[in-house]
Scaffold this active site. Sequence first.
Site, mmCIF file in Angstrom:
data_model
loop_
_atom_site.group_PDB
_atom_site.id
_atom_site.type_symbol
_atom_site.label_atom_id
_atom_site.label_comp_id
_atom_site.label_asym_id
_atom_site.label_seq_id
_atom_site.Cartn_x
_atom_site.Cartn_y
_atom_site.Cartn_z
ATOM 1 N N ARG A 15 -5.849 -8.535 -0.415
ATOM 2 C CA ARG A 15 -6.110 -7.515 -1.435
ATOM 3 C C ARG A 15 -6.621 -8.185 -2.717
ATOM 4 O O ARG A 15 -6.558 -9.394 -2.877
ATOM 5 C CB ARG A 15 -4.808 -6.737 -1.739
ATOM 6 C CG ARG A 15 -4.366 -5.839 -0.617
ATOM 7 C CD ARG A 15 -2.997 -5.243 -0.868
ATOM 8 N NE ARG A 15 -1.952 -6.246 -0.828
ATOM 9 C CZ ARG A 15 -0.663 -6.021 -1.062
ATOM 10 N NH1 ARG A 15 -0.254 -4.809 -1.377
ATOM 11 N NH2 ARG A 15 0.218 -6.992 -0.988
ATOM 12 N N LYS A 75 -0.273 -10.140 -5.916
ATOM 13 C CA LYS A 75 0.974 -10.842 -5.603
ATOM 14 C C LYS A 75 1.484 -11.631 -6.799
ATOM 15 O O LYS A 75 0.736 -11.925 -7.735
ATOM 16 C CB LYS A 75 0.741 -11.811 -4.432
ATOM 17 C CG LYS A 75 0.577 -11.129 -3.106
ATOM 18 C CD LYS A 75 1.648 -10.129 -2.831
ATOM 19 C CE LYS A 75 2.527 -10.467 -1.681
ATOM 20 N NZ LYS A 75 3.447 -9.335 -1.356
ATOM 21 N N TYR A 94 2.593 -7.486 -9.007
ATOM 22 C CA TYR A 94 3.917 -7.507 -8.368
ATOM 23 C C TYR A 94 4.573 -8.844 -8.670
ATOM 24 O O TYR A 94 3.913 -9.894 -8.609
ATOM 25 C CB TYR A 94 3.787 -7.382 -6.838
ATOM 26 C CG TYR A 94 3.410 -6.019 -6.329
ATOM 27 C CD1 TYR A 94 4.229 -4.916 -6.542
ATOM 28 C CD2 TYR A 94 2.239 -5.833 -5.607
ATOM 29 C CE1 TYR A 94 3.883 -3.663 -6.064
ATOM 30 C CE2 TYR A 94 1.884 -4.575 -5.117
ATOM 31 C CZ TYR A 94 2.708 -3.493 -5.352
ATOM 32 O OH TYR A 94 2.366 -2.261 -4.877
ATOM 33 N N HIS A 96 8.617 -9.303 -8.114
ATOM 34 C CA HIS A 96 9.830 -9.457 -7.299
ATOM 35 C C HIS A 96 10.626 -10.697 -7.716
ATOM 36 O O HIS A 96 10.831 -11.628 -6.934
ATOM 37 C CB HIS A 96 9.469 -9.518 -5.800
ATOM 38 C CG HIS A 96 8.832 -8.258 -5.297
ATOM 39 N ND1 HIS A 96 9.529 -7.083 -5.119
ATOM 40 C CD2 HIS A 96 7.546 -7.974 -4.990
ATOM 41 C CE1 HIS A 96 8.716 -6.146 -4.703
ATOM 42 N NE2 HIS A 96 7.500 -6.635 -4.628
ATOM 43 N N GLU A 118 6.544 -3.429 -9.480
ATOM 44 C CA GLU A 118 7.611 -2.811 -8.685
ATOM 45 C C GLU A 118 8.705 -2.163 -9.515
ATOM 46 O O GLU A 118 9.517 -1.422 -8.978
ATOM 47 C CB GLU A 118 8.222 -3.824 -7.696
ATOM 48 C CG GLU A 118 9.057 -4.936 -8.313
ATOM 49 C CD GLU A 118 8.228 -6.133 -8.779
ATOM 50 O OE1 GLU A 118 6.991 -6.065 -8.748
ATOM 51 O OE2 GLU A 118 8.844 -7.144 -9.191
ATOM 52 N N ASP A 270 11.169 -6.167 5.055
ATOM 53 C CA ASP A 270 11.098 -6.867 3.757
ATOM 54 C C ASP A 270 12.428 -6.774 3.001
ATOM 55 O O ASP A 270 12.624 -7.486 2.018
ATOM 56 C CB ASP A 270 9.935 -6.347 2.905
ATOM 57 C CG ASP A 270 10.067 -4.880 2.553
ATOM 58 O OD1 ASP A 270 10.791 -4.152 3.252
ATOM 59 O OD2 ASP A 270 9.450 -4.457 1.559
HETATM 60 N N1 LIG Z 1 6.958 -4.089 5.820
HETATM 61 C C1 LIG Z 1 6.161 -3.675 4.861
HETATM 62 O O1 LIG Z 1 5.017 -4.099 4.742
HETATM 63 C C2 LIG Z 1 6.645 -2.628 3.879
HETATM 64 C C3 LIG Z 1 5.739 -1.971 3.054
HETATM 65 C C4 LIG Z 1 6.227 -0.960 2.211
HETATM 66 C C5 LIG Z 1 7.598 -0.654 2.200
HETATM 67 N N2 LIG Z 1 8.450 -1.353 3.025
HETATM 68 C C6 LIG Z 1 9.887 -1.087 3.081
HETATM 69 O O2 LIG Z 1 10.139 0.128 3.775
HETATM 70 C C7 LIG Z 1 11.447 0.584 3.436
HETATM 71 C C8 LIG Z 1 11.420 2.066 3.106
HETATM 72 O O3 LIG Z 1 10.695 2.249 1.877
HETATM 73 P P1 LIG Z 1 10.474 3.706 1.259
HETATM 74 O O4 LIG Z 1 9.476 3.536 0.168
HETATM 75 O O5 LIG Z 1 10.212 4.682 2.325
HETATM 76 O O6 LIG Z 1 11.918 3.991 0.617
HETATM 77 P P2 LIG Z 1 12.488 5.430 0.199
HETATM 78 O O7 LIG Z 1 13.565 5.159 -0.793
HETATM 79 O O8 LIG Z 1 11.393 6.369 -0.146
HETATM 80 O O9 LIG Z 1 13.152 5.986 1.547
HETATM 81 C C9 LIG Z 1 14.282 5.429 2.148
HETATM 82 C C10 LIG Z 1 15.014 6.531 2.896
HETATM 83 O O10 LIG Z 1 16.051 5.917 3.668
HETATM 84 C C11 LIG Z 1 17.105 6.843 3.723
HETATM 85 N N3 LIG Z 1 18.315 6.192 4.200
HETATM 86 C C12 LIG Z 1 19.157 5.358 3.545
HETATM 87 N N4 LIG Z 1 20.156 4.977 4.372
HETATM 88 C C13 LIG Z 1 19.932 5.571 5.571
HETATM 89 C C14 LIG Z 1 20.587 5.572 6.829
HETATM 90 N N5 LIG Z 1 21.711 4.875 7.025
HETATM 91 N N6 LIG Z 1 20.059 6.298 7.837
HETATM 92 C C15 LIG Z 1 18.930 7.008 7.661
HETATM 93 N N7 LIG Z 1 18.264 7.056 6.495
HETATM 94 C C16 LIG Z 1 18.758 6.342 5.474
HETATM 95 C C17 LIG Z 1 17.173 7.383 2.290
HETATM 96 O O11 LIG Z 1 17.906 8.608 2.228
HETATM 97 C C18 LIG Z 1 15.677 7.565 1.975
HETATM 98 O O12 LIG Z 1 15.234 8.878 2.304
HETATM 99 C C19 LIG Z 1 11.878 -0.311 2.251
HETATM 100 O O13 LIG Z 1 12.721 -1.328 2.736
HETATM 101 C C20 LIG Z 1 10.586 -0.896 1.768
HETATM 102 O O14 LIG Z 1 10.779 -2.119 1.091
HETATM 103 C C21 LIG Z 1 7.987 -2.337 3.837
#
Ligand SMILES: NC(=O)c1ccc[n+]([C@@H]2O[C@H](COP(=O)([O-])OP(=O)(O)OC[C@H]3O[C@@H](n4cnc5c(N)ncnc54)[C@H](O)[C@@H]3O)[C@@H](O)[C@H]2O)c1
Length: 372
Positions: A15, A75, A94, A96, A118, A270
């Site tokens: 990016r 980053k 970002y 972190h 973030e 992550d």
């Molecule tokens: N791998 C990647 O490239 C990447 C990219 C973006 C985001 N992410 C990650 O994805 C994850 C989700 O991000 P998001 O923006 O959707 O967060 P978000 O806060 O919008 O959503 C998280 C959801 O999880 C729910 N939750 C919490 N505990 C739970 C459980 N025990 N059972 C079921 N649901 C539960 C919450 O109620 C909430 O609705 C984060 O860890 C974020 O860092 C990873």
Amino acid sequence: MLIGCPKEIKPQEFRVGMTPAAAMEAITAGHKVIIETGAGAGAGYTDDDYRAVGAGIVDTAAEIFATAEMVVKVKEPQAVERKQLREGQLLFTYLHLAPDPEQTRDLLDSGVTAIAYETVTDRNGGLPLLAPMSEVAGRLAPQVGAWTLQKANGGRGVLMGGVPGVLPAKVVVIGGGVVGTHAARIAAGMGADVTVLDRSLPRMRYLDDAFGGTFKTAFSSAATTAKLVAEADMVIGAVLIPGAAAPKLVSRAQLATMKPGAVLVDVAIDQGGCFETSRPTTHADPIYEVDGIMHYCVANMPGAVARTSTQALGNATLPFMMALANKGWRVACSEDEHLLNGLNVHKGHVTYAAVGAALNLPVMAAREALRI
Ligand SMILES: NC(=O)c1ccc[n+]([C@@H]2O[C@H](COP(=O)([O-])OP(=O)(O)OC[C@H]3O[C@@H](n4cnc5c(N)ncnc54)[C@H](O)[C@@H]3O)[C@@H](O)[C@H]2O)c1
């Protein structure tokens, strides 16, 4: 203001911090923009695309760090970049910092003023500069999961949408936030039979209102999760407990209850991942198998679609970048508490409470930092 955008140097990062469209907005408002040659290449932007909107192209990142009043990136700055940051310079990217004491120390030593994407907030309590990447990762999850389900990739050999006379794949999305909602929409759009699990009733009410008929919701109890996971062709992990490691919601023992060749896509990797058997992978080698179950656990999923991700991030950062350029960071932050929430470091002080707490460093209130 002189705004500079260097090429990203973190491995696998394609990016770029400024699109030509963002550069054009800044230039139209009377600012100067310099871009390192090749900075946009990974996202499909040539130097000429930037020249066409009036940006200057420079040969080295060093020229940008030496002259720019604001450095816009994607980053966190790498060690070699951090050495070039200086007092009086604004860094917008970002960061972190909480799990990264080395970077924090270097930023403090440099005297730079750093606003972290973030931690910028919005009036709904959301994180507007994280949300676009969650949207991208969520929409990508069923796509990579569908590919992993193919026989040659170790999967069950099941087509997401089935065909007339053959049932579609069963997809379970754990977590119905930003990632989960976008994942569920795309999986349902591919024709799969989709259920979203969450623990928040208000969130499930919203999902049911907005998407009832497109996908189902279920309360994320251990019993319901175990039953649905055992029946699933694909499970997408999308939970987040802010500020905490992801809870482990599928154990290794549960893999034996699943269909051989079923796929786990752990987007929450992550934050440590929400399946016991998850470990971070890269785009170069994204999948692996444990007990007959395929795992996809890439920690920077948006990097796979660098052009879309660059544009989505650019749309979200643009209004903040313009406010910083037009007003200067002090006025912009004093007028906008959500942007002020992004201030993590200023003139050798940590200005974000959670970073100070995580690294055991003293914290200066961000409002106070506006005055020094
Ligand atoms: N791998 C990647 O490239 C990447 C990219 C973006 C985001 N992410 C990650 O994805 C994850 C989700 O991000 P998001 O923006 O959707 O967060 P978000 O806060 O919008 O959503 C998280 C959801 O999880 C729910 N939750 C919490 N505990 C739970 C459980 N025990 N059972 C079921 N649901 C539960 C919450 O109620 C909430 O609705 C984060 O860890 C974020 O860092 C990873």
